[in-house]
Design an enzyme around this catalytic site. Structure first.
Site: not given
Ligand code: G3I
Length: 488
Positions: A166, A207, A243, A271, A273
């Site tokens: 990104e 990406n 997405h 990715e 969806d």
């Molecule tokens: O690990 C922490 C945990 O310790 C904490 O308790 C919890 C609550 O705040 O957060 C957890 O982290 C989260 C993480 O996912 C793991 O679950 C983050 O808040 C959350 O923001 C994060 O979201 C991820 C997101 O990227 C962040 O940008 C999504 O799971 C993930 O699917 C998403 O994937 C991205 C790709 O990498 C890039 N393209 C877009 C795509 C969708 O956003």
């Protein structure tokens, strides 16, 4: 299984045809053997016979969900770690590395004959604050060390790397992140060269999202790739995240893929969806099937498109409800890992049949969920009892909760209501696989028509997204048709 036709002059097309031939032979052997459900069946077999892969994102927590992994290993042949290879996990403090979560995904993939898309090495998001706090003079060294250490750790274990994730703003300018601030646009070439030095066999990708159709952002990516190729920088592919919003797959996606492949790089849908405003109607699900078909057709039509990956196995695993309030149902599988119309459409787009007895995909292509609640709960048979497992994923002001209800009694449950009390300050903003009323306090979830019957031992998963004001705790107890369930 038929091979794609066409003149095999393009080297990638020839490579794809070879791969397709091997896959078609394997699939043919499999059909003769009649091993429905065995390794080599599902979307992956159909995709391989067309010379592409079909992948999914998986997170570490997904690996302990047996319903999920059954679909993952049966249907997909490529895995992208959802979070486990990102900088905040792999190098949370300067020089301290943690590859354990990513290693677990790699082990799962290897055990199930799946390849891995490494995701990702350099990204402005999920970047630990120590990197963005570094003096600009130290960022390049930190970036190069990170890339070298991670790409070396996974050398030989990943098919590809999203080296820079990104990099662009939607207007086509480069993001002003820590890397840009330190190195200007040269950071991208530097990252690619560093990754290539560490793992010369990994395919190196850039990406991004909103580059699926032709627009200012994809123009900028196109110009970047052109200049990188001209400068001899190692780059193998462009990931189109994909997405999508329901009904909005760009009409220029195929032409856009073609202009990238004409530069001598591959493209991949990385990715995929397709989010729906909840509750999803059957018309929405039909449109989603059309959208998935368009994406798969576009990839199949472009010889340098190497594969399609969905972001998460099923609707319960999708990032969408947590990020886009009121939206969800974005994948091919519902919250109970039952295939939705989009799944059947993809099978068809890949040349399979959802009614043919020889295709194992038909075994899992069961009825799609409909959205109407079913009345008059009752239990036929003898004793009724239940257990409920719930998983809360909370952030500072919101949460998602997935609740799995299992009928542990000896009678069949014909329609159900699940009663529970939300913690103070929690307000439901959307629900899936059940209707839930009211939105706060003591609430009742009522089954939809597709998941109202629970035979002994059967389970169903429902869920919701809620706002909270500090208390993200799960409900203390649940009742199914008035009877208290055990936890588990
Ligand atoms: O690990 C922490 C945990 O310790 C904490 O308790 C919890 C609550 O705040 O957060 C957890 O982290 C989260 C993480 O996912 C793991 O679950 C983050 O808040 C959350 O923001 C994060 O979201 C991820 C997101 O990227 C962040 O940008 C999504 O799971 C993930 O699917 C998403 O994937 C991205 C790709 O990498 C890039 N393209 C877009 C795509 C969708 O956003």
């Amino acid at each position: 299984m038929s091979l794609r036709t066409g003149t095999l002059t393009h080297p990638r097309r020839a490579q794809r045809a070879l791969y397709a031939t091997a896959a078609a032979i394997a699939a043919g052997t499999l059909l003769l053997a009649g091993q429905a459900g065995a390794t080599g069946t599902g979307l992956k077999t159909l995709a391989e016979a067309k010379g592409i892969y079909f992948g999914t994102a998986l997170t570490q927590s997904n690996l302990s969900n047996s319903a999920l992994t059954a679909v993952a290993s049966g249907q997909f042949d490529m895995v992208t770690p959802g979070n486990e290879m990102k900088w905040d996990t792999t190098e949370p403090s300067n020089g301290t590395y943690n590859f354990s979560p990513g290693d677990q995904i790699v082990s799962y993939a290897q055990a199930n004959g799946m390849r891995v898309r490494g995701h990702n090495l350099v990204w402005h998001s999920q970047l630990p604050s120590w990197v963005s706090s570094l003096p600009t003079t130290q960022v390049q060294a930190a970036m190069e060390s990170h890339i070298t250490t991670e790409a070396t750790h996974y050398k030989g274990k990943v098919y590809s790397w999203d080296v820079v994730n990104e990099p662009f703003n939607d207007d086509g300018t480069l993001r002003q992140d820590a890397f840009y601030a330190a190195m200007g646009n040269g950071y991208i070439a530097d990252a690619l060269k560093t990754a290539h030095a560490a793992d010369p066999n990994a395919k190196l990708y850039l990406n991004d999202y909103n580059i699926e159709g032709q627009n200012a952002k994809s123009d900028a990516m196109y110009n970047l790739v052109k200049s990188l190729k001209a400068a001899g920088v190692p780059i193998d592919g462009i990931g189109l995240e994909s997405h999508f919003v329901l009904g909005q797959v760009p009409s220029t996606m195929k032409a856009n893929m073609q202009r990238f492949t004409a530069l001598g790089v591959n493209v991949a849908v990385t990715e995929l969806d397709d989010r729906i405003q909840l509750p999803a109607s059957s018309a929405n699900l039909a449109q989603q099937a059309t959208d998935f078909t368009t994406v798969v057709d576009d990839c199949l039509a472009v010889s340098g498109c190497v594969g399609v990956s969905q972001w998460g196995v099923g609707d319960a695993d999708s990032w969408i409800p947590g990020f886009f309030s009121g939206y969800g149902a974005a994948t091919m599988y519902d919250a109970n890992y039952q295939p939705k119309p989009a799944y059947n459409a993809v099978v068809t787009a890949l040349g399979g049949s959802t009614s043919s007895p020889s295709a194992s995909v038909s075994a899992s292509a069961s009825a799609s969920p409909s959205a109407s609640p079913s009345p008059s709960p009752s239990v036929t048979g003898v004793a009724s009892s239940c257990k409920v497992a719930d998983v809360v994923n909370a952030w500072n002001t919101g949460l998602t909760e997935n609740i799995t209800i299992t009928n542990t009694g000896s009678g069949t449950v014909n329609g159900w209501t699940l009663g529970f009390t939300l913690s103070a300050g929690q307000t439901i903003t959307s629900a899936w696989s059940a209707t839930i009323t009211p939105t706060s306090g003591q609430v009742t979830a009522t089954n939809l028509s597709y998941n109202g019957t629970l035979t002994p031992g059967a389970a169903t998963t429902i869920g919701f997204q809620a706002n909270h004001t500090g208390d993200a705790a799960a409900p203390a107890s649940f009742t199914l048709n008035g009877k208290t369930c055990s936890a588990g």
